[in-house]
Design an enzyme around this catalytic site. Structure first.
Site, PDB file in Angstrom:
ATOM      1  N   LYS A 131       0.840  -1.203   0.000  1.00 13.53           N
ATOM      2  CA  LYS A 131       0.000   0.000   0.000  1.00 13.53           C
ATOM      3  C   LYS A 131       0.876   1.255   0.000  1.00 13.53           C
ATOM      4  CE  LYS A 131      -0.342  -0.300   5.025  1.00 13.53           C
ATOM      5  NZ  LYS A 131      -1.099  -0.880   6.137  1.00 13.53           N
TER       6      LYS A 131
ATOM      7  N   ARG B 111     -10.586  -0.133  14.735  1.00 10.97           N
ATOM      8  CA  ARG B 111     -10.566   0.554  13.439  1.00 10.97           C
ATOM      9  C   ARG B 111     -11.700   0.013  12.560  1.00 10.97           C
ATOM     10  NH1 ARG B 111      -4.811   0.927  10.375  1.00 10.97           N
ATOM     11  NH2 ARG B 111      -5.222  -1.272   9.915  1.00 10.97           N
TER      12      ARG B 111
ATOM     13  N   HIS C 192      -6.119  -7.400  12.918  1.00  7.57           N
ATOM     14  CA  HIS C 192      -4.897  -6.578  12.893  1.00  7.57           C
ATOM     15  C   HIS C 192      -4.562  -6.148  14.318  1.00  7.57           C
ATOM     16  CE1 HIS C 192      -1.854  -4.147  11.013  1.00  7.57           C
ATOM     17  NE2 HIS C 192      -2.336  -3.013  11.482  1.00  7.57           N
TER      18      HIS C 192
ATOM     19  N   ARG D 197       0.875 -11.005   6.935  1.00  9.14           N
ATOM     20  CA  ARG D 197       0.858  -9.781   6.118  1.00  9.14           C
ATOM     21  C   ARG D 197       2.085  -8.948   6.493  1.00  9.14           C
ATOM     22  NH1 ARG D 197      -3.902  -9.844   8.765  1.00  9.14           N
ATOM     23  NH2 ARG D 197      -3.343  -7.910   9.829  1.00  9.14           N
TER      24      ARG D 197
ATOM     25  N   TYR E  63      15.617  31.672   4.028  1.00  3.12           N
ATOM     26  CA  TYR E  63      14.458  32.400   4.569  1.00  3.12           C
ATOM     27  C   TYR E  63      14.591  32.603   6.068  1.00  3.12           C
ATOM     28  CZ  TYR E  63      11.942  31.304   0.204  1.00  3.12           C
ATOM     29  OH  TYR E  63      11.543  31.200  -1.094  1.00  3.12           O
TER      30      TYR E  63
ATOM     31  N   CYS F 183      13.998  25.086   1.937  1.00  7.75           N
ATOM     32  CA  CYS F 183      13.037  25.721   1.025  1.00  7.75           C
ATOM     33  C   CYS F 183      12.218  24.625   0.321  1.00  7.75           C
ATOM     34  CB  CYS F 183      13.762  26.554  -0.023  1.00  7.75           C
ATOM     35  SG  CYS F 183      15.011  27.656   0.657  1.00  7.75           S
TER      36      CYS F 183
ATOM     37  N   ASP G  65      12.276  23.628  -2.788  1.00 11.19           N
ATOM     38  CA  ASP G  65      13.010  22.827  -3.775  1.00 11.19           C
ATOM     39  C   ASP G  65      14.501  22.717  -3.487  1.00 11.19           C
ATOM     40  OD1 ASP G  65      10.546  23.073  -5.389  1.00 11.19           O
ATOM     41  OD2 ASP G  65      11.244  25.144  -5.574  1.00 11.19           O
TER      42      ASP G  65
HETATM   43  C1  LIG Z   1      -0.367  -1.830   6.797  1.00 15.82           C
HETATM   44  C2  LIG Z   1      -0.951  -3.095   7.273  1.00 15.82           C
HETATM   45  C3  LIG Z   1      -0.148  -4.227   7.461  1.00 15.82           C
HETATM   46  C4  LIG Z   1       1.360  -4.193   7.380  1.00 15.82           C
HETATM   47  O1  LIG Z   1       1.895  -3.746   8.613  1.00 15.82           O
HETATM   48  P1  LIG Z   1       3.464  -3.682   8.872  1.00 15.82           P
HETATM   49  O2  LIG Z   1       3.588  -3.202  10.254  1.00 15.82           O
HETATM   50  O3  LIG Z   1       4.020  -2.706   7.887  1.00 15.82           O
HETATM   51  O4  LIG Z   1       3.999  -5.038   8.639  1.00 15.82           O
HETATM   52  C5  LIG Z   1      -0.787  -5.433   7.768  1.00 15.82           C
HETATM   53  N1  LIG Z   1      -2.115  -5.479   7.899  1.00 15.82           N
HETATM   54  C6  LIG Z   1      -2.912  -4.416   7.762  1.00 15.82           C
HETATM   55  C7  LIG Z   1      -4.384  -4.564   7.943  1.00 15.82           C
HETATM   56  C8  LIG Z   1      -2.357  -3.180   7.457  1.00 15.82           C
HETATM   57  O5  LIG Z   1      -3.159  -2.116   7.336  1.00 15.82           O
END
Ligand SMILES: *Cc1c(COP(=O)(O)O)cnc(C)c1O
Length: 386
Positions: free
Chosen positions: A40, A137, A167, A220, A266, A312, A314
Site C-alpha cells: 500500500k 478501526r 490486525h 501480512r 528564509y 526551502c 526545492d
Molecule cells: C499496513 C498493514 C499491514 C502491514 O503492517 P506492517 O507493520 O508494515 O507489517 C498489515 N495489515 C494491515 C491490515 C495493514 O493495514
C-alpha cells in the site's frame, strides 16, 4: 546511466535487499505460511509495481493494498497475482473487484446485501472477513456478529469467504497485554465459524518477527520487507537481519565561500561564524524533505555535515567541511563511504516512525531500482507519460 530524470535528486531502491528480506521472513515463518506482501501507499514510498514484482519473485504468494485504486494500479501494470484490499470498499465497487479479480475486506452485513445487487449469480467475489479484536478501526467485534455475517454471506452464491483476519494494535511493543488478548479473541472468533476459510491471518511484520502463530497460515508483512524494524524497541530483538531497501541522494549544484556574518535562507536563521564553504542541494520540502529537518546531518565524501538555514520548497543548504565541487554526491538517507544515515535516525529527528519517512518522500523524486549494484529501471512519475 540512462538519463530518465533531469535533476540530480533520486531515491535508490535495492531490490536485491527486498528479495533477501522476504527470503529471511519466509525461512523464519516456516515454509507452509504464505507471505502477503503489503505494498500500500506506493509500496511504502518505494514504488508499488517493482516492489510487488520482486516480492512475488522472492516467494510472496499475494499482495495487499489499502484501497481499490491501488489494486487497479497494480493490475494496470500487468500483475496477475492475488491482491487483497485491506480497507473498506464501496459496495458498488464490487464490480471493479469482480472484473479485476480483487479480494475485498468485508465486515458489515449491510455491505453484503448492497454489494450483491451489483453481481450476477454466476460471478464470484472473493472476500476476507475482518475481525476487530482490539484495534478499534474496522471489523466485526463480537462472535455473534461474525456468525451472523457468515450466515448471511452463505445465502448468496456470489460471495466466497476465502479468508478471515484481524490486525494488532501493539504487536511492536514488548510485553503487551493487549497483543495476547487480541490473539485470544481472534482465535475464539475463528473457531466460531461454521467453515474455516482457506486463509487465516493476523500477523503484521511485528507479530511475524516475534512469534509463530500456529493457527494462521499466512502473514501480512509490510515494513519488514523494506528492511525496517516495526519499532525502536524491536530493533534489539530482530530474529533475522533486515537490510534497508530505501536510500535518498542528491548532488551539490552550487558552492560558494561566504565571509563571516552572512545569513542563509528564509528568515536568516543561520549566520556564518567564520569564513565558510556553503553548498546548495536541489531537494526541499516539496520533495518531502520537510522543514523540520533543518540541522539534520547529511553525508558528503563519507563525512557528516549539517543542513543549515531553513529548508526551502526545492532547495536547501549545507555547510561543507572543506571545498567540494558542484556535482559531488550527497547522501541524505543511506550509506556513503564509512558513513550511514538510517531511516530510523530521520524518523527520530522528525519525532515519528520509519514508516512515515519513506511514505513522505514525494513522487516528484525519481525511484532508481538497483540489483546487485546495477541500475535495472528508473521510474520518474513526472515523465512517465513521455
Ligand atoms: C499496513 C498493514 C499491514 C502491514 O503492517 P506492517 O507493520 O508494515 O507489517 C498489515 N495489515 C494491515 C491490515 C495493514 O493495514
Amino acid at each position: 546511466m540512462d538519463k530518465r530524470f533531469f535533476r540530480d535528486t533520486w531515491v535508490e531502491v535495492q531490490l536485491d535487499y527486498l528479495y533477501d528480506n522476504i527470503r529471511s521472513i519466509q525461512s523464519l515463518t516456516s515454509h507452509h505460511k504464505e507471505i502477503i506482501a503489503v505494498v500500500k501507499a506506493n509500496g511504502y514510498g518505494h514504488g508499488a509495481v517493482k516492489i510487488a514484482r520482486t516480492a512475488l519473485e522472492a516467494g510472496a504468494k499475494g499482495l495487499a493494498v489499502a484501497f481499490v485504486d491501488e489494486a487497479l494500479y497494480l493490475r494496470q501494470a500487468g500483475i496477475k497475482d492475488s491482491i487483497l484490499v485491506l480497507g473498506v470498499s464501496r459496495p458498488e465497487d464490487v464490480r471493479m473487484a469482480v472484473e479485476n479479480d480483487l479480494t475485498l475486506t468485508v465486515f458489515q452485513e449491510e455491505w453484503i446485501r448492497e454489494a450483491a445487487k451489483y453481481v450476477t449469480s454466476n460471478e464470484k467475489v472473493k472476500i476476507h472477513l475482518k475481525c476487530d479484536t482490539g484495534m478499534g478501526r474496522i471489523g466485526v467485534n463480537t462472535v455473534e456478529t461474525l456468525q451472523s455475517l457468515e450466515q448471511l454471506t452463505s445465502e448468496y452464491a456470489c460471495f466466497i469467504i476465502e479468508g478471515i483476519y484481524t490486525h494488532f494494535a501493539t504487536a511492536d511493543e514488548r510485553d503487551s497485554l493487549l497483543f495476547q488478548q487480541q490473539l485470544d479473541r481472534f482465535q475464539e472468533m475463528v473457531k466460531s465459524l461454521k467453515q474455516r476459510p482457506t486463509y487465516v491471518h493476523c500477523a503484521n511484520s511485528a507479530a511475524t518477527l516475534r512469534m509463530n502463530i500456529e493457527e494462521c497460515n499466512a502473514v501480512r508483512a509490510g515494513i519488514a520487507i523494506y528492511g525496517l524494524s516495526p519499532s525502536a524497541s524491536m530493533k534489539a530483538i530482530l530474529p533475522i537481519p533486515l537490510k534497508e531497501v530505501f536510500s535518498l541522494h542528491t548532488k551539490i549544484v552550487h558552492v560558494k565561500k561566504l565571509k563571516c556574518g552572512q545569513s542563509i535562507s528564509y528568515g536568516a536563521t543561520y549566520t556564518t561564524e567564520d569564513e565558510e564553504w556553503i553548498a546548495t542541494l536541489p531537494i526541499g520540502y516539496g520533495d518531502g524533505w520537510i522543514r523540520k529537518l533543518q540541522g539534520q546531518e547529511v553525508l558528503v565524501n563519507g563525512q557528516r555535515t549539517p543542513i543549515i538555514g531553513r529548508i526551502c520548497m526545492d532547495q536547501c543548504m549545507i555547510k561543507l567541511p572543506y571545498y567540494m565541487p558542484p556535482g559531488e554526491k550527497v547522501t541524505l538517507i543511506g550509506a556513503q563511504g564509512d558513513g550511514f544515515i538510517s531511516i530510523d535516525e530521520i524518523a527520530e529527528k522528525l519525532e515519528t516512525i520509519n514508516y512515515e519517512v519513506t511514505c513522505s518522500i514525494s513522487n516528484r523524486v525519481p525511484r532508481v531500482y538497483m540489483k546487485n549494484g546495477e541500475i535495472v529501471e528508473v521510474v520518474n512519475q513526472l515523465l512517465s507519460h513521455i
